[in-house]
Design an enzyme around this catalytic site. Sequence first.
Site, PDB file in Angstrom:
ATOM      1  N   ASP A   1      -1.181 -37.046 -18.240  1.00  0.00           N
ATOM      2  CA  ASP A   1      -1.504 -36.140 -19.339  1.00  0.00           C
ATOM      3  C   ASP A   1      -0.345 -35.950 -20.314  1.00  0.00           C
ATOM      4  O   ASP A   1       0.776 -36.381 -20.059  1.00  0.00           O
ATOM      5  CB  ASP A   1      -1.969 -34.777 -18.793  1.00  0.00           C
TER       6      ASP A   1
ATOM      7  N   ASP B   1      -4.571 -23.005 -10.363  1.00  0.00           N
ATOM      8  CA  ASP B   1      -6.018 -22.806 -10.561  1.00  0.00           C
ATOM      9  C   ASP B   1      -6.833 -23.999 -10.066  1.00  0.00           C
ATOM     10  O   ASP B   1      -8.035 -24.076 -10.306  1.00  0.00           O
ATOM     11  CB  ASP B   1      -6.318 -22.529 -12.050  1.00  0.00           C
TER      12      ASP B   1
ATOM     13  N   HIS C   1      -6.279 -27.257 -10.836  1.00  0.00           N
ATOM     14  CA  HIS C   1      -6.389 -28.444 -11.696  1.00  0.00           C
ATOM     15  C   HIS C   1      -5.628 -29.638 -11.118  1.00  0.00           C
ATOM     16  O   HIS C   1      -4.639 -29.477 -10.405  1.00  0.00           O
ATOM     17  CB  HIS C   1      -5.963 -28.147 -13.140  1.00  0.00           C
TER      18      HIS C   1
ATOM     19  N   GLU D   1      -8.904 -28.587 -15.956  1.00  0.00           N
ATOM     20  CA  GLU D   1      -8.985 -27.178 -15.596  1.00  0.00           C
ATOM     21  C   GLU D   1     -10.340 -26.869 -14.945  1.00  0.00           C
ATOM     22  O   GLU D   1     -11.270 -27.688 -15.023  1.00  0.00           O
ATOM     23  CB  GLU D   1      -8.793 -26.320 -16.854  1.00  0.00           C
TER      24      GLU D   1
END
Length: 264
Positions: free
Chosen positions: A67, A136, A138, A143
Site C-alpha cells: 500500500d 481494527d 485490516h 479496513e
Amino acid sequence: MEILLRPDAAVGSRTAAGVVARLIREKPACVLGLATGRTPMSLYHELIRMHREEGLDFSQVTTFNLDEYVGLAPDHPASYHSFMWEYLFKHVNIKPLQVNIPNGLAKNIPEHCREYEDKIRACGGIDIQLLGIGGDGHIGFNEPCSSLSSRTRIKTLTRRTIQDNSTFFDSAEQVPLHVLTMGIGTIMDSRSCVLLAFGTRKAEIVAKMVEGPISAMVPASALQWHEKTTVLIDEEASGKLTRKDYYQWVYQNKPAWQTAEIES
Ligand code: PGA
C-alpha cells in the site's frame, strides 16, 4: 492457518526472516509481497544482516508493496516508498526497477491500480506476502467492510488507523485520508502469507482473526480461507487465544521436515 508462537518479537522476526531467506536461496528470482509499519522493521533488519554477513542475494528478487498514501510524493518522509528504502532497500542489492510500490501521486487511480494487478500477474504472482495486522483487523489498508474479494484500489482510512499511524507524521491531521492498497483478493492470490503480530495491543484482534468467524468486519479473518498462511505471534499477542495449548502442541509434534522449513 498455522499459528507459530514465539517468546518475543525479536525471535518472531528472526523466524520470519528465516522463512523469507530460505525462499530467496531456493528461488533467487522470487516475488515478495512486502509490508510497512512498526511490526516488520526487525524482520527487515535481520534480512539486512543476512545480506551483509551471509551474502543473501536480492539481485533477482522482485517486490510488491501492499500500500501507499494517496497524495504523498515518493520522497515524502512518511511515504511507504521512503519507509522501504530507509528500512530495507538501500541496504541490500535489490534492483530499483524490480521494486514496486503503488504510486500515491498517480493521476488516474483506477488505471494505476489495474496496472499494479497486471504487473503482479505478469511477474508470476507473489510467492510470500508479508503482512501486519491493524488494531481494527485490516491487512494492507483493507479496513473493516472491505470486500473479501477486493483488488488494488483506493480506500478511506478509519479514524483509528489515522490515529495509529500518526506517529509517523507530525500530527494526526497530516495523515492522508486516502490510500491505495492491494485488495484482500490480491493478497489471497499469494502462494503463501506470513502475518506478524507482536505485543498486547494486538492480542484481541489476533484472537478475532484466528478464532472468530470469517467476516469483512475483520478483514484479516479472510486468511482462514487462504491455503498457506502462517501467523507468527509473540507471547503478548497470543494472550487472548483460547486454543493456545493446541497450537503449541501442533508445533511440538510436527514432523521434522516441516519444522526444518521454519527453523532452518
Ligand atoms: P503496525 O501496523 O505494524 O505499525 O502495528 C500494522 C498494520 O497497520 O498493518
